[in-house]
Design a protein around this motif. Structure first.
Motif, PDB file in Angstrom:
ATOM      1  N   ALA A 137       9.744   9.412 -12.652  1.00  0.00           N
ATOM      2  CA  ALA A 137       9.820  10.713 -11.990  1.00  0.00           C
ATOM      3  C   ALA A 137      10.505  10.547 -10.642  1.00  0.00           C
ATOM      4  N   ARG A 138      11.039  11.663 -10.132  1.00  0.00           N
ATOM      5  CA  ARG A 138      11.667  11.692  -8.824  1.00  0.00           C
ATOM      6  C   ARG A 138      11.089  12.843  -8.017  1.00  0.00           C
ATOM      7  N   GLY A 139      11.211  12.729  -6.715  1.00  0.00           N
ATOM      8  CA  GLY A 139      10.720  13.742  -5.793  1.00  0.00           C
ATOM      9  C   GLY A 139      10.660  13.139  -4.414  1.00  0.00           C
ATOM     10  N   TYR A 140      10.299  13.954  -3.420  1.00  0.00           N
ATOM     11  CA  TYR A 140      10.153  13.444  -2.059  1.00  0.00           C
ATOM     12  C   TYR A 140       8.884  14.035  -1.462  1.00  0.00           C
ATOM     13  N   PRO A 141       7.934  13.183  -1.101  1.00  0.00           N
ATOM     14  CA  PRO A 141       7.914  11.712  -1.199  1.00  0.00           C
ATOM     15  C   PRO A 141       7.940  11.235  -2.655  1.00  0.00           C
ATOM     16  N   LEU A 142       8.141   9.927  -2.815  1.00  0.00           N
ATOM     17  CA  LEU A 142       8.237   9.353  -4.149  1.00  0.00           C
ATOM     18  C   LEU A 142       6.938   9.614  -4.921  1.00  0.00           C
ATOM     19  N   PRO A 143       7.023  10.187  -6.126  1.00  0.00           N
ATOM     20  CA  PRO A 143       5.808  10.541  -6.870  1.00  0.00           C
ATOM     21  C   PRO A 143       4.999   9.315  -7.302  1.00  0.00           C
ATOM     22  N   ARG A 144       3.710   9.556  -7.480  1.00  0.00           N
ATOM     23  CA  ARG A 144       2.774   8.563  -8.019  1.00  0.00           C
ATOM     24  C   ARG A 144       2.548   8.893  -9.492  1.00  0.00           C
ATOM     25  N   ILE A 145       2.678   7.877 -10.354  1.00  0.00           N
ATOM     26  CA  ILE A 145       2.552   8.062 -11.802  1.00  0.00           C
ATOM     27  C   ILE A 145       1.184   7.552 -12.250  1.00  0.00           C
ATOM     28  N   ALA A 165      -2.369  10.824 -28.215  1.00  0.00           N
ATOM     29  CA  ALA A 165      -1.470  11.375 -27.203  1.00  0.00           C
ATOM     30  C   ALA A 165      -1.846  10.837 -25.826  1.00  0.00           C
ATOM     31  N   TYR A 166      -0.831  10.407 -25.073  1.00  0.00           N
ATOM     32  CA  TYR A 166      -0.993   9.925 -23.708  1.00  0.00           C
ATOM     33  C   TYR A 166      -0.237  10.867 -22.762  1.00  0.00           C
ATOM     34  N   LEU A 167      -0.840  11.137 -21.616  1.00  0.00           N
ATOM     35  CA  LEU A 167      -0.240  12.007 -20.614  1.00  0.00           C
ATOM     36  C   LEU A 167       0.155  11.190 -19.401  1.00  0.00           C
ATOM     37  N   CYS A 168       1.428  11.262 -19.006  1.00  0.00           N
ATOM     38  CA  CYS A 168       1.845  10.680 -17.731  1.00  0.00           C
ATOM     39  C   CYS A 168       1.970  11.826 -16.733  1.00  0.00           C
ATOM     40  N   ILE A 169       1.291  11.696 -15.590  1.00  0.00           N
ATOM     41  CA  ILE A 169       1.186  12.757 -14.594  1.00  0.00           C
ATOM     42  C   ILE A 169       1.841  12.265 -13.310  1.00  0.00           C
ATOM     43  N   ALA A 170       2.788  13.060 -12.786  1.00  0.00           N
ATOM     44  CA  ALA A 170       3.512  12.715 -11.556  1.00  0.00           C
ATOM     45  C   ALA A 170       3.037  13.636 -10.433  1.00  0.00           C
ATOM     46  N   THR A 171       2.569  13.040  -9.323  1.00  0.00           N
ATOM     47  CA  THR A 171       2.103  13.797  -8.169  1.00  0.00           C
ATOM     48  C   THR A 171       2.636  13.151  -6.895  1.00  0.00           C
ATOM     49  N   GLY A 206       1.823  15.194  -3.722  1.00  0.00           N
ATOM     50  CA  GLY A 206       1.269  16.066  -2.701  1.00  0.00           C
ATOM     51  C   GLY A 206       1.990  17.380  -2.567  1.00  0.00           C
ATOM     52  N   VAL A 207       3.099  17.553  -3.292  1.00  0.00           N
ATOM     53  CA  VAL A 207       3.866  18.803  -3.263  1.00  0.00           C
ATOM     54  C   VAL A 207       3.649  19.489  -4.607  1.00  0.00           C
ATOM     55  N   GLN A 208       3.189  20.705  -4.568  1.00  0.00           N
ATOM     56  CA  GLN A 208       2.933  21.436  -5.803  1.00  0.00           C
ATOM     57  C   GLN A 208       4.232  22.027  -6.363  1.00  0.00           C
ATOM     58  N   PRO A 209       4.331  22.105  -7.709  1.00  0.00           N
ATOM     59  CA  PRO A 209       3.305  21.721  -8.668  1.00  0.00           C
ATOM     60  C   PRO A 209       3.480  20.284  -9.155  1.00  0.00           C
ATOM     61  N   SER A 210       2.357  19.683  -9.596  1.00  0.00           N
ATOM     62  CA  SER A 210       2.434  18.398 -10.273  1.00  0.00           C
ATOM     63  C   SER A 210       2.970  18.621 -11.692  1.00  0.00           C
ATOM     64  N   GLY A 268      13.489  18.580  17.760  1.00  0.00           N
ATOM     65  CA  GLY A 268      12.474  18.753  16.726  1.00  0.00           C
ATOM     66  C   GLY A 268      13.017  18.270  15.389  1.00  0.00           C
ATOM     67  N   PHE A 269      12.123  17.869  14.520  1.00  0.00           N
ATOM     68  CA  PHE A 269      12.543  17.291  13.246  1.00  0.00           C
ATOM     69  C   PHE A 269      12.070  18.163  12.086  1.00  0.00           C
ATOM     70  N   LEU A 270      12.949  18.285  11.111  1.00  0.00           N
ATOM     71  CA  LEU A 270      12.666  19.042   9.890  1.00  0.00           C
ATOM     72  C   LEU A 270      12.577  18.069   8.719  1.00  0.00           C
ATOM     73  N   ASP A 271      11.498  18.190   7.963  1.00  0.00           N
ATOM     74  CA  ASP A 271      11.333  17.378   6.755  1.00  0.00           C
ATOM     75  C   ASP A 271      11.263  18.318   5.563  1.00  0.00           C
ATOM     76  N   VAL A 272      12.102  18.090   4.590  1.00  0.00           N
ATOM     77  CA  VAL A 272      12.143  18.916   3.378  1.00  0.00           C
ATOM     78  C   VAL A 272      11.561  18.103   2.232  1.00  0.00           C
ATOM     79  N   VAL A 273      10.448  18.556   1.686  1.00  0.00           N
ATOM     80  CA  VAL A 273       9.780  17.837   0.607  1.00  0.00           C
ATOM     81  C   VAL A 273      10.165  18.463  -0.728  1.00  0.00           C
ATOM     82  N   VAL A 274      10.155  17.626  -1.767  1.00  0.00           N
ATOM     83  CA  VAL A 274      10.599  18.049  -3.103  1.00  0.00           C
ATOM     84  C   VAL A 274       9.488  17.745  -4.098  1.00  0.00           C
TER      85      VAL A 274
END
Length: 483
Positions: free
Chosen positions: A248-256, A302-308, A310-314, A215-221
């Motif tokens: 931004a960084r995270g796993y999976p790679l965040p969308r900006i 003011a401009y907002l850059c938002i990183a998401t 699928g893993v909360q919180p954004s 079995g496989f374990l995936d750890v998301v960040v």
């Protein structure tokens, strides 16, 4: 003599260099010194359950703790699980910690070797692949039927580390836990899951051939903004290019994605050409860098850059874009008319960045300040400001030319407003001349004087008429009394 033989075997065994040399050493001790010698070790060091997973064969130097005095011919056991070759799974190679080759066992009824007669263990279902956020508990479940005297072990595939053997935890990783229910449901528990725990985990049964499933374990960040690689507040001169960066960084790679805090569309790239072509700007922009060519004051804010991912919180980061330009002034009404004793309000609208110094003067004299005569205040919003001058209880000395000034580090400008007096028979109050000052002639001063003169003449005529009426009334009363 027996100890010398033991030492020679220990150092000449190929498995001594293996990561499991500790267990090889224990196995060699049993082969040389007998079972009684091994039994003198604490149960936490070696036990019969551990010995079931290590087989001895002089051809490949994998010792077995329960070494038989005489070889017994192996018996084939029918199994519903198909034997897998080395080519199908590299972990079945002789260099795996758990060999899948048939072993030679004794006739002990507690030994699960080839001479065991009974139900063969089998897996009820496959191990489910699971995904957990970092820091949470991960639980991999292996369900076995008809385990009998056989043992279950867990191993990490990436580094071939033995984690557990039956109900004992072998690894020194304090985050690894184990639970089982009636020798049927075996749970490998990983507390406080980290990114290095990501990968495959094998559940094994020490049958011959070995049974296993993976079995496989995936750890998301969740995403996080890299402040060292992200823009802080940005300042640009008007008509220059501006670039905002957000990483931004995270796993999976965040969308900006980018948005304006005020909800206005984002004009990016060659926005002027797109505007000329009738292309409407979007409300969002995707990418690590937002570039605006020939930035204008309309882009300020003011401009907002938002990183998401699928893993909360954004997460979001706020960047203010400042566009610098010299001040400018727009005067809504350049001519204001007011009657004696009334109040007058003069207004100038300014735009500047950085913020300008604003003040009023009268007839090119010193700057005005708030007092009993003048009330001065400014209403600001972003790069815009409204200068308001209120003149109280107007007297003849208040008529004249008022000027509003705006100065900053990039330049200065001014606007002028002319205040003149009128006669207002309806009462107090100031009114604005509806005629724009730019369309009026240069004889405004003489027109004002003519208006004042004509007003005085009308007032004199009115007083004469009133006096004549009073005289007529008194004459009539006097005549009536005499009569």
């Amino acid at each position: 003599m027996r100890m010398k033989l033991m030492t020679r075997k220990m150092f000449t065994s190929p498995c001594y260099s293996n990561l499991m040399s500790y267990f090889c050493f224990l196995s060699t001790l049993q082969v040389t010194c007998g079972t009684n010698f091994i039994s003198s070790f604490p149960s936490s060091t070696v036990d019969n359950e551990t010995s079931l997973f290590f087989h001895h064969d002089h051809s490949n130097a994998y010792p077995q703790l329960n070494h038989p005095s005489k070889p017994i011919k192996s018996k084939k056991i029918k199994s519903s699980v198909q034997k897998r070759s080395y080519k199908e799974n590299p972990l079945d190679s002789p260099y795996s910690y758990f060999s899948t080759e048939p072993s030679v066992t004794n006739s002990d009824e507690n030994d699960p070797g080839d001479n065991y007669i009974g139900d063969v263990p089998e897996f009820v279902d496959a191990i489910s692949n699971i995904t957990v956020p970092i820091g949470r508990e991960a639980r991999l479940t292996c369900i076995v039927r008809n385990l009998g005297v056989f043992k279950v072990a867990w191993m990490r595939i990436e580094d071939q580390t033995i984690l557990t053997i039956h109900d004992h935890i072998i690894t020194r990783n304090y985050r690894i836990g184990l639970s089982h229910s009636e020798l049927r449901v075996w749970n490998l528990i990983i507390n406080d899951a980290q990114e290095e725990d990501r990968g495959g985990y094998m559940c094994q049964i020490n049958t011959v051939p070995m049974l296993y499933q993976i079995g496989f374990l995936d750890v998301v960040v969740p995403p996080r903004i890299l402040t060292a690689e992200t823009s802080v507040d940005v300042m640009r001169r008007e008509n220059s290019n501006a670039t905002l960066t957000c990483r931004a960084r995270g796993y999976p790679l965040p969308r900006i994605t980018w948005r304006r805090e005020d909800g206005k569309p984002i004009e990016y790239g060659n926005w002027q050409e797109k505007k000329d072509q009738g292309i409407q700007p979007p409300e969002e922009f995707e990418g690590e860098q937002l570039t605006i060519n020939k930035v204008s004051r309309l882009h300020m804010g003011a401009y907002l850059c938002i990183a998401t991912n699928g893993v909360q919180p954004s997460v979001s980061h706020r960047i203010i874009l400042n566009v610098h330009f010299p001040p400018m002034i727009w005067v809504p009404n350049q001519l204001i008319a007011a009657s004696m004793g009334s109040d007058a309000v003069l207004i100038c609208n300014t735009e500047s960045s950085p913020k300008s110094i604003n003040y009023w003067t009268k007839d090119d004299e010193d700057a005005l300040i708030s007092n009993d005569k003048y009330e001065i205040h400014t209403v600001e919003r972003l790069y815009r400001a409204q200068m308001i001058l209120k003149i109280k209880d107007i007297s003849p000395n208040d008529f004249g030319t008022f000027k509003c000034y705006a100065r900053n580090s990039l330049g200065s400008t001014e606007g002028s407003i002319k205040l003149y007096g009128i006669h207002s028979p309806g009462g107090k109050g100031a009114r604005r001349d509806p005629t724009n000052a730019r369309s009026r002639s240069s004889n405004d001063g003489s027109d004002v004087n003519n208006d004042i003169t004509s007003g005085n003449q009308k007032q004199s005529k009115t007083m004469s008429i009133v006096v004549n009426l009073v005289n007529i009334i008194f004459n009539l009363i006097f005549v009536t009394i005499n009569y």
